[in-house]
Design an enzyme around this catalytic site. Structure first.
Site, PDB file in Angstrom:
ATOM      1  N   ASP A 211      45.940  31.488  18.818  1.00 41.67           N
ATOM      2  CA  ASP A 211      44.888  31.601  19.823  1.00 41.67           C
ATOM      3  C   ASP A 211      45.424  32.244  21.104  1.00 41.67           C
ATOM      4  OD1 ASP A 211      42.264  30.942  19.318  1.00 41.67           O
ATOM      5  OD2 ASP A 211      42.597  28.768  19.453  1.00 41.67           O
TER       6      ASP A 211
ATOM      7  N   LYS B  38      35.390  29.846  10.444  1.00 42.47           N
ATOM      8  CA  LYS B  38      36.796  30.270  10.392  1.00 42.47           C
ATOM      9  C   LYS B  38      37.374  29.988   9.001  1.00 42.47           C
ATOM     10  CE  LYS B  38      37.541  29.830  15.340  1.00 42.47           C
ATOM     11  NZ  LYS B  38      38.128  29.165  16.500  1.00 42.47           N
TER      12      LYS B  38
ATOM     13  N   GLN C 241      40.323  23.651  18.215  1.00 44.05           N
ATOM     14  CA  GLN C 241      39.022  24.173  18.613  1.00 44.05           C
ATOM     15  C   GLN C 241      38.644  23.638  19.993  1.00 44.05           C
ATOM     16  OE1 GLN C 241      37.424  26.517  16.875  1.00 44.05           O
ATOM     17  NE2 GLN C 241      35.821  26.605  18.446  1.00 44.05           N
TER      18      GLN C 241
HETATM   19  N1  LIG Z   1      40.382  27.451  19.951  1.00 41.35           N
HETATM   20  C1  LIG Z   1      39.351  28.234  20.305  1.00 41.35           C
HETATM   21  N2  LIG Z   1      38.218  27.689  20.733  1.00 41.35           N
HETATM   22  C2  LIG Z   1      37.182  28.499  21.096  1.00 41.35           C
HETATM   23  C3  LIG Z   1      37.297  29.912  20.969  1.00 41.35           C
HETATM   24  C4  LIG Z   1      38.506  30.440  20.523  1.00 41.35           C
HETATM   25  O1  LIG Z   1      38.700  31.687  20.435  1.00 41.35           O
HETATM   26  N3  LIG Z   1      39.512  29.583  20.185  1.00 41.35           N
HETATM   27  N4  LIG Z   1      36.184  30.706  21.211  1.00 41.35           N
HETATM   28  C5  LIG Z   1      34.869  30.118  21.330  1.00 41.35           C
HETATM   29  C6  LIG Z   1      34.147  29.822  20.050  1.00 41.35           C
HETATM   30  N5  LIG Z   1      34.422  30.716  18.903  1.00 41.35           N
HETATM   31  C7  LIG Z   1      35.557  30.535  18.214  1.00 41.35           C
HETATM   32  O2  LIG Z   1      36.198  29.550  18.222  1.00 41.35           O
HETATM   33  C8  LIG Z   1      33.429  31.605  18.399  1.00 41.35           C
HETATM   34  C9  LIG Z   1      32.222  31.784  19.048  1.00 41.35           C
HETATM   35  C10 LIG Z   1      31.230  32.603  18.495  1.00 41.35           C
HETATM   36  C11 LIG Z   1      31.437  33.271  17.306  1.00 41.35           C
HETATM   37  C12 LIG Z   1      30.391  34.100  16.666  1.00 41.35           C
HETATM   38  O3  LIG Z   1      30.641  34.744  15.678  1.00 41.35           O
HETATM   39  N6  LIG Z   1      29.152  34.087  17.182  1.00 41.35           N
HETATM   40  C13 LIG Z   1      28.046  34.759  16.562  1.00 41.35           C
HETATM   41  C14 LIG Z   1      26.796  33.906  16.670  1.00 41.35           C
HETATM   42  C15 LIG Z   1      26.946  32.619  15.900  1.00 41.35           C
HETATM   43  C16 LIG Z   1      25.669  31.813  15.845  1.00 41.35           C
HETATM   44  O4  LIG Z   1      24.676  32.307  15.315  1.00 41.35           O
HETATM   45  O5  LIG Z   1      25.699  30.665  16.306  1.00 41.35           O
HETATM   46  C17 LIG Z   1      27.788  36.107  17.241  1.00 41.35           C
HETATM   47  O6  LIG Z   1      28.052  36.222  18.440  1.00 41.35           O
HETATM   48  O7  LIG Z   1      27.321  36.997  16.542  1.00 41.35           O
HETATM   49  C18 LIG Z   1      32.651  33.104  16.675  1.00 41.35           C
HETATM   50  C19 LIG Z   1      33.620  32.291  17.216  1.00 41.35           C
HETATM   51  C20 LIG Z   1      34.998  28.776  22.074  1.00 41.35           C
HETATM   52  N7  LIG Z   1      36.025  27.962  21.515  1.00 41.35           N
END
Ligand SMILES: Nc1nc2c(c(=O)[nH]1)N[C@@H](CN(C=O)c1ccc(C(=O)N[C@@H](CCC(=O)O)C(=O)O)cc1)CN2
Length: 418
Positions: free
Chosen positions: A245, A178, A222
């Site tokens: 969020d 982020k 988070q």
């Molecule tokens: N406060 C928050 N916490 C969490 C959220 C949220 O939206 N707000 N969502 C999830 C985690 N998350 C962001 O925080 C998130 C998860 C996954 C990805 C992402 O880009 N994933 C990649 C793979 C990454 C890897 O290789 O490990 C993909 O899917 O291509 C971005 C953000 C829970 N917590």
């Protein structure tokens, strides 16, 4: 220059009979290079595709002839797949340019399908891949442009504060990503890291501080938080004007109500809808099924789909016959956190699949010792759906892109910048 779209009928869904799913679109470009399109997969029997031998037909305009800017070009070919890999491609025919070129091409291609059908094989097509990584990059570029305009006009840049509690590696990675994304578009990021044993009050103290800081336009905590904390108490502390969020109950409540807009929509479900929108997938009037009813994804996704005039069903752990209900979906959003739960048999032919799940499964062959898979069995689903998001590279990158978008919206709102 001639341009041609070719589609086949996709009405029959019997596995034993030939199923003619949409052909890929063929466009003869203006003298440019022509890509080979895999039009459909002809698979014998019903055996596991990864272990079976599969014949693939190809149709394509012939590059040398396209260079000569002639119309009605086309060709056909056949490839053999084995164990999930392409083994060979052999060209069967090329149609030279003529007045009747396009017609001939259609005839030969349809004949190939009819022969295949007569031979009692099933025809499968690969679903279009909904590329979240690509779309997220486009969105980041758009945001960067808007931020630069805003900075030039009023001298303000958006600010995002992130609070990370504890030592979860995945959370630390998301926070790092982020921060990097903020830098890439010109958002100033602020970060607070607290130890696993911090108290709820400490977290709320930092939130209050950011609530009162005019250079901060967005605040996020988070998730998940350590188990000794009450998540709701913490999320309630984020003032709704900075709740990028969209987890504050006032924003969630507004999203659930008809005719009332929330200040912010949670990033992951917003990203799902944005993907559908950018891929031109109609939602209005469609049957949508959301698997999972979490506050972060399932519930808001269902509200958003309903707001777009889909007919929405939520399937959860206590639903009877989840497979049967899911099979009715024209649009499926899967957000349950169970690797490969949705099998091919759960999917209606031609459905659009948005897979929110990001599950790590052991994989000795991967350098990390694991690989990421979604809630949907991609291998099976991609042969039945018309479009599908991959994992990784689907919804995940959109979550962060939507966070940047929400932060920009918040800054614009705070400074009355349109
Ligand atoms: N406060 C928050 N916490 C969490 C959220 C949220 O939206 N707000 N969502 C999830 C985690 N998350 C962001 O925080 C998130 C998860 C996954 C990805 C992402 O880009 N994933 C990649 C793979 C990454 C890897 O290789 O490990 C993909 O899917 O291509 C971005 C953000 C829970 N917590």
């Amino acid at each position: 220059m001639a341009s041609m779209m070719l589609f086949t009928d996709c009405s029959s869904s019997s596995a034993a009979a030939a199923r003619l799913l949409p052909f890929c679109r063929h466009q003869i470009p203006d003298g440019g290079l022509v890509q080979l399109h895999r039009s459909a997969r002809l698979q014998f029997g019903l055996s596991n595709p990864s272990s079976s031998r599969t014949f693939v037909t190809y149709t394509f305009p012939s590059p040398p002839l396209v260079k000569e800017r002639k119309e009605g070009l086309g060709g056909g070919g056949c490839g053999v797949w084995e164990g999930g890999r392409e083994k060979s491609i052999s060209l069967l025919f090329i149609i030279s340019s003529s007045k009747w070129g396009i017609l001939k091409w259609c005839l030969i291609t349809f004949t190939a399908y009819i022969i295949t059908a007569a031979a009692g094989v099933s025809v499968e097509a690969a679903a279009k891949v909904i590329d979240g990584k690509k779309v997220a990059k486009e969105i980041r570029d758009e945001i960067a442009t808007e931020i630069s305009k805003m900075k030039d006009a009023i001298g303000v840049v958006p600010g995002l504060a992130v609070i990370l509690v504890g030592d979860r590696k995945d959370s630390a990675t998301y926070v790092h990503n982020k921060k990097k994304a903020c830098e890439s578009v010109g958002i100033t990021s602020y970060e607070v890291r607290l130890s696993e044993d911090s108290t709820e009050q400490e977290v709320i103290k930092h939130i209050t501080c950011f609530n009162n800081d005019p250079s901060v336009h967005g605040i996020l905590v988070q998730l998940p938080l350590p188990s000794h904390m009450n998540e709701q108490n913490v999320l309630d502390a984020v003032c709704i004007e900075k709740d990028v969020d969209g987890f504050n109950p006032l924003n969630s409540g507004r999203l659930a109500m008809r005719g009332i807009e929330p200040l912010f929509v949670p990033c992951t479900p917003k990203g799902c809808i944005e993907l559908l929108r950018r891929y031109g997938i109609e939602i209005k009037g469609k049957r949508a099924v959301v698997l999972g009813r979490s506050n972060i994804v399932g519930r808001p996704a269902a509200s958003l789909l309903d707001g777009e005039d889909a007919t929405v069903t939520v399937v959860h752990s206590r639903t009877q016959n989840p497979e049967e209900i899911t099979r009715e979906a024209d649009i499926l959003i899967a957000a349950v956190g169970r690797p490969n739960m949705v099998r091919g048999s759960w999917i209606k032919p031609g459905a659009v699949i948005i897979d929110v799940g990001i599950n790590a499964v052991e994989d000795a062959k991967s350098p990390r010792g694991y690989r990421l898979v979604g809630d949907v069995c991609y291998e099976e689903a991609s042969k039945i759906a018309s479009a599908i998001t991959p994992v990784p590279g689907g919804v995940g990158p959109m979550t962060i892109a939507m966070l940047l978008s929400n932060t920009l919206v918040s800054a614009k709102r705070a400074h009355h910048f349109v």
